[in-house]
Design a protein around this motif. Sequence first.
Motif, PDB file in Angstrom:
ATOM      1  N   ILE A 117      28.261   7.074  25.684  1.00 11.58           N
ATOM      2  CA  ILE A 117      28.215   5.629  25.927  1.00 11.58           C
ATOM      3  C   ILE A 117      27.127   4.947  25.093  1.00 11.58           C
ATOM      4  O   ILE A 117      27.397   3.902  24.486  1.00 11.58           O
ATOM      5  CB  ILE A 117      28.067   5.320  27.427  1.00 11.58           C
ATOM      6  CG1 ILE A 117      29.384   5.652  28.132  1.00 11.58           C
ATOM      7  CG2 ILE A 117      27.681   3.871  27.679  1.00 11.58           C
ATOM      8  CD1 ILE A 117      29.333   5.527  29.636  1.00 11.58           C
ATOM      9  N   PRO A 118      25.899   5.498  24.990  1.00 13.38           N
ATOM     10  CA  PRO A 118      24.897   4.829  24.149  1.00 13.38           C
ATOM     11  C   PRO A 118      25.328   4.685  22.685  1.00 13.38           C
ATOM     12  O   PRO A 118      25.053   3.667  22.041  1.00 13.38           O
ATOM     13  CB  PRO A 118      23.666   5.726  24.264  1.00 13.38           C
ATOM     14  CG  PRO A 118      23.833   6.428  25.570  1.00 13.38           C
ATOM     15  CD  PRO A 118      25.310   6.616  25.730  1.00 13.38           C
ATOM     16  N   ALA A 119      26.031   5.686  22.156  1.00 11.93           N
ATOM     17  CA  ALA A 119      26.513   5.603  20.781  1.00 11.93           C
ATOM     18  C   ALA A 119      27.557   4.495  20.632  1.00 11.93           C
ATOM     19  O   ALA A 119      27.562   3.759  19.632  1.00 11.93           O
ATOM     20  CB  ALA A 119      27.097   6.944  20.343  1.00 11.93           C
ATOM     21  N   ILE A 120      28.427   4.357  21.601  1.00 13.23           N
ATOM     22  CA  ILE A 120      29.441   3.304  21.563  1.00 13.23           C
ATOM     23  C   ILE A 120      28.788   1.930  21.635  1.00 13.23           C
ATOM     24  O   ILE A 120      29.150   1.006  20.890  1.00 13.23           O
ATOM     25  CB  ILE A 120      30.465   3.496  22.706  1.00 13.23           C
ATOM     26  CG1 ILE A 120      31.260   4.791  22.486  1.00 13.23           C
ATOM     27  CG2 ILE A 120      31.392   2.299  22.825  1.00 13.23           C
ATOM     28  CD1 ILE A 120      32.115   5.195  23.667  1.00 13.23           C
ATOM     29  N   VAL A 121      27.801   1.782  22.508  1.00 12.88           N
ATOM     30  CA  VAL A 121      27.090   0.508  22.644  1.00 12.88           C
ATOM     31  C   VAL A 121      26.345   0.159  21.362  1.00 12.88           C
ATOM     32  O   VAL A 121      26.397  -0.967  20.868  1.00 12.88           O
ATOM     33  CB  VAL A 121      26.120   0.548  23.853  1.00 12.88           C
ATOM     34  CG1 VAL A 121      25.205  -0.663  23.864  1.00 12.88           C
ATOM     35  CG2 VAL A 121      26.897   0.645  25.150  1.00 12.88           C
ATOM     36  N   ALA A 122      25.653   1.162  20.799  1.00 11.84           N
ATOM     37  CA  ALA A 122      24.900   0.932  19.559  1.00 11.84           C
ATOM     38  C   ALA A 122      25.830   0.530  18.408  1.00 11.84           C
ATOM     39  O   ALA A 122      25.532  -0.382  17.642  1.00 11.84           O
ATOM     40  CB  ALA A 122      24.104   2.170  19.189  1.00 11.84           C
ATOM     41  N   SER A 123      26.988   1.188  18.303  1.00 10.57           N
ATOM     42  CA  SER A 123      27.915   0.862  17.222  1.00 10.57           C
ATOM     43  C   SER A 123      28.478  -0.551  17.425  1.00 10.57           C
ATOM     44  O   SER A 123      28.677  -1.299  16.472  1.00 10.57           O
ATOM     45  CB  SER A 123      29.028   1.876  17.109  1.00 10.57           C
ATOM     46  OG  SER A 123      29.816   1.870  18.284  1.00 10.57           O
ATOM     47  N   GLY A 124      28.718  -0.950  18.668  1.00 14.94           N
ATOM     48  CA  GLY A 124      29.179  -2.309  18.956  1.00 14.94           C
ATOM     49  C   GLY A 124      28.139  -3.352  18.577  1.00 14.94           C
ATOM     50  O   GLY A 124      28.471  -4.416  18.033  1.00 14.94           O
ATOM     51  N   LEU A 125      26.886  -3.055  18.857  1.00 14.78           N
ATOM     52  CA  LEU A 125      25.803  -3.982  18.485  1.00 14.78           C
ATOM     53  C   LEU A 125      25.687  -4.096  16.961  1.00 14.78           C
ATOM     54  O   LEU A 125      25.481  -5.201  16.430  1.00 14.78           O
ATOM     55  CB  LEU A 125      24.472  -3.522  19.081  1.00 14.78           C
ATOM     56  CG  LEU A 125      24.324  -3.719  20.590  1.00 14.78           C
ATOM     57  CD1 LEU A 125      23.051  -3.059  21.084  1.00 14.78           C
ATOM     58  CD2 LEU A 125      24.292  -5.188  20.927  1.00 14.78           C
ATOM     59  N   LEU A 126      25.807  -2.958  16.269  1.00 15.44           N
ATOM     60  CA  LEU A 126      25.725  -2.993  14.813  1.00 15.44           C
ATOM     61  C   LEU A 126      26.891  -3.768  14.207  1.00 15.44           C
ATOM     62  O   LEU A 126      26.714  -4.498  13.227  1.00 15.44           O
ATOM     63  CB  LEU A 126      25.675  -1.572  14.252  1.00 15.44           C
ATOM     64  CG  LEU A 126      24.367  -0.831  14.481  1.00 15.44           C
ATOM     65  CD1 LEU A 126      24.489   0.615  14.008  1.00 15.44           C
ATOM     66  CD2 LEU A 126      23.219  -1.522  13.756  1.00 15.44           C
ATOM     67  N   LEU A 127      28.071  -3.615  14.767  1.00 12.89           N
ATOM     68  CA  LEU A 127      29.219  -4.360  14.283  1.00 12.89           C
ATOM     69  C   LEU A 127      29.042  -5.858  14.536  1.00 12.89           C
ATOM     70  O   LEU A 127      29.480  -6.696  13.738  1.00 12.89           O
ATOM     71  CB  LEU A 127      30.520  -3.884  14.945  1.00 12.89           C
ATOM     72  CG  LEU A 127      31.062  -2.555  14.448  1.00 12.89           C
ATOM     73  CD1 LEU A 127      32.245  -2.106  15.308  1.00 12.89           C
ATOM     74  CD2 LEU A 127      31.500  -2.646  12.986  1.00 12.89           C
ATOM     75  N   GLY A 128      28.411  -6.183  15.660  1.00  7.52           N
ATOM     76  CA  GLY A 128      28.155  -7.592  15.976  1.00  7.52           C
ATOM     77  C   GLY A 128      27.171  -8.233  15.019  1.00  7.52           C
ATOM     78  O   GLY A 128      27.240  -9.428  14.718  1.00  7.52           O
ATOM     79  N   ILE A 129      26.219  -7.460  14.545  1.00  6.45           N
ATOM     80  CA  ILE A 129      25.206  -7.982  13.608  1.00  6.45           C
ATOM     81  C   ILE A 129      25.841  -8.118  12.253  1.00  6.45           C
ATOM     82  O   ILE A 129      25.773  -9.045  11.545  1.00  6.45           O
ATOM     83  CB  ILE A 129      23.993  -7.034  13.551  1.00  6.45           C
ATOM     84  CG1 ILE A 129      23.261  -7.069  14.880  1.00  6.45           C
ATOM     85  CG2 ILE A 129      23.041  -7.428  12.448  1.00  6.45           C
ATOM     86  CD1 ILE A 129      22.139  -6.094  15.016  1.00  6.45           C
TER      87      ILE A 129
END
Length: 129
Positions: A117-129
């Motif tokens: 889950i942390p990896a999925i959240v981090a990748s979502g944040l990076l895509l948002g940036i």
Amino acid sequence: MDYRKSAQEVLDNIGGADNVVSAAHCATRLRLVIADNAKVNKEALENIDGAKGVFEAQGQLQIIFGTGTVNKVYEEFIALSGVEAATKAEAKEAAAQQQNIFMRAIKVLGDVFVPIIPAIVASGLLLGI
């Protein structure tokens, strides 16, 4: 408080030593994995001297005795019942083995996906940036 008497009352109200799969304790609770929950008398357990509450969580019957008191009641319980002492982790594992196949499958899925889950959240944040 008579710790031996309290331990004997616990043993009597859970259906005896044959009904105990595993026994452990944490800082405040006596944690028991029970073979047949129908034999457990929760009302009587709540009225045991020193018991502050009784509930079931994660397949375990947990009896709250409080800090310090639980250690002494646990020692007497092990001596009276002849059940082998277990750690909290071993009690959790024994409780997991008591669950039905559907609940075990859900637990396996959770154990697989929760760490990523942390990896999925981090990748979502990076895509948002």
